[in-house]
Design an enzyme around this catalytic site. Structure first.
Site, short mmCIF file in Angstrom:
data_model
loop_
_atom_site.label_atom_id
_atom_site.label_comp_id
_atom_site.label_asym_id
_atom_site.label_seq_id
_atom_site.Cartn_x
_atom_site.Cartn_y
_atom_site.Cartn_z
N LYS A 83 25.05 43.83 41.78
CA LYS A 83 25.82 43.43 40.61
C LYS A 83 24.87 42.77 39.61
CE LYS A 83 30.55 41.95 40.78
NZ LYS A 83 31.43 40.87 41.20
C1 E4P Z 1 34.53 41.25 39.96
O1 E4P Z 1 33.68 41.91 40.53
C2 E4P Z 1 34.56 39.78 39.92
O2 E4P Z 1 34.09 39.24 41.13
C3 E4P Z 1 35.96 39.23 39.77
O3 E4P Z 1 36.91 40.23 39.63
C4 E4P Z 1 36.05 38.06 38.84
O4 E4P Z 1 37.40 37.70 38.73
P1 E4P Z 1 37.90 36.25 38.25
O5 E4P Z 1 38.07 36.30 36.77
O6 E4P Z 1 39.21 36.09 38.96
O7 E4P Z 1 36.88 35.26 38.70
#
Ligand code: E4P
Length: 214
Positions: A83
């Protein structure tokens, strides 16, 4: 649309994986930090549990650092996807890693413009953060729809992950729009399974069955 879980908690992932629909996992630094465990050990354990892509995020801000961290994370298991946040350095790192055959998930995507650049740099996945876009008073699902339209228009094979999902209807709408994947928190996955009429139906069937046996 495939379903991933957005979690770094082994118990949550195991419980959801046992239900048979799980196709992958995404983590982020906040989710991993919450577990208070060694990052690589957590990623390794998730990879042994779930047969599908497992996203692990880099913390470096410069391209060279991102690429070097990516090398270490990719060595944990063949299913690990790196990521990388969409910044100028992030795009450089995505390109280098694509040339090395390392899959990336472009994260912290808040616009169709960012998604297009990440895809063209070679990202295997892009993750628009639907809920966080909604939080700013903008339309998260609208951004998702723009990305789907653009990728369809130009036959871009980067997969779109609807991320930052806050409730079951975000998942349903993402599926209708044409996202390839939704990465969904444990709590929302549990909400998706539940319907009061299913519970009531089971209760009534069992009562009727008992009556018939008497
Ligand atoms: C995606 O890969 C992220 O980890 C995640 O969806 C972030 O979501 P949040 O806005 O609930 O932290």
């Amino acid at each position: 649309m495939r379903i991933f879980i957005d979690s770094a908690n082994i118990e949550e992932i195991r419980e959801i994986n046992d239900m048979g629909f799980l196709a992958g996992v995404t983590t982020n630094p906040t989710l991993v930090a919450r577990e208070g465990r060694d990052f690589k050990a957590v990623v390794q354990e998730i990879c042994t549990l779930v047969d599908g892509p497992v996203s692990a995020e880099v913390l470096s801000l410069d391209a060279a650092g991102m690429v070097s961290e990516a090398g270490e994370l990719a060595g944990i298991h063949p299913n690990v996807v790196i990521k990388i946040p969409v910044t100028e350095d992030g795009l450089k790192a995505i390109r280098v890693l694509a040339e090395r055959g390392v899959k990336t998930n472009a994260t912290l995507v808040f616009s169709a413009a960012q998604a297009l650049l990440a895809a063209r740099a070679g990202a295997a996945f892009v993750s628009p953060f639907i809920g966080r876009i909604d939080d700013t008073g903008n339309d998260g699902l609208g951004v998702l729809e723009d990305i789907v339209t653009i990728f369809d228009q130009y036959l871009i094979d980067t997969e779109i992950i609807a991320a930052s999902i806050r409730h079951p209807m975000h998942v349903v709408e993402s599926a209708k729009i044409g996202a390839h994947i939704a990465t969904v928190p444990y709590k929302v996955l549990k909400q998706m399974v539940k319907h009061p009429l299913t519970d009531l139906g089971i209760e009534r069937f069992l009562e009727d069955w008992k009556k018939a046996k008497m």
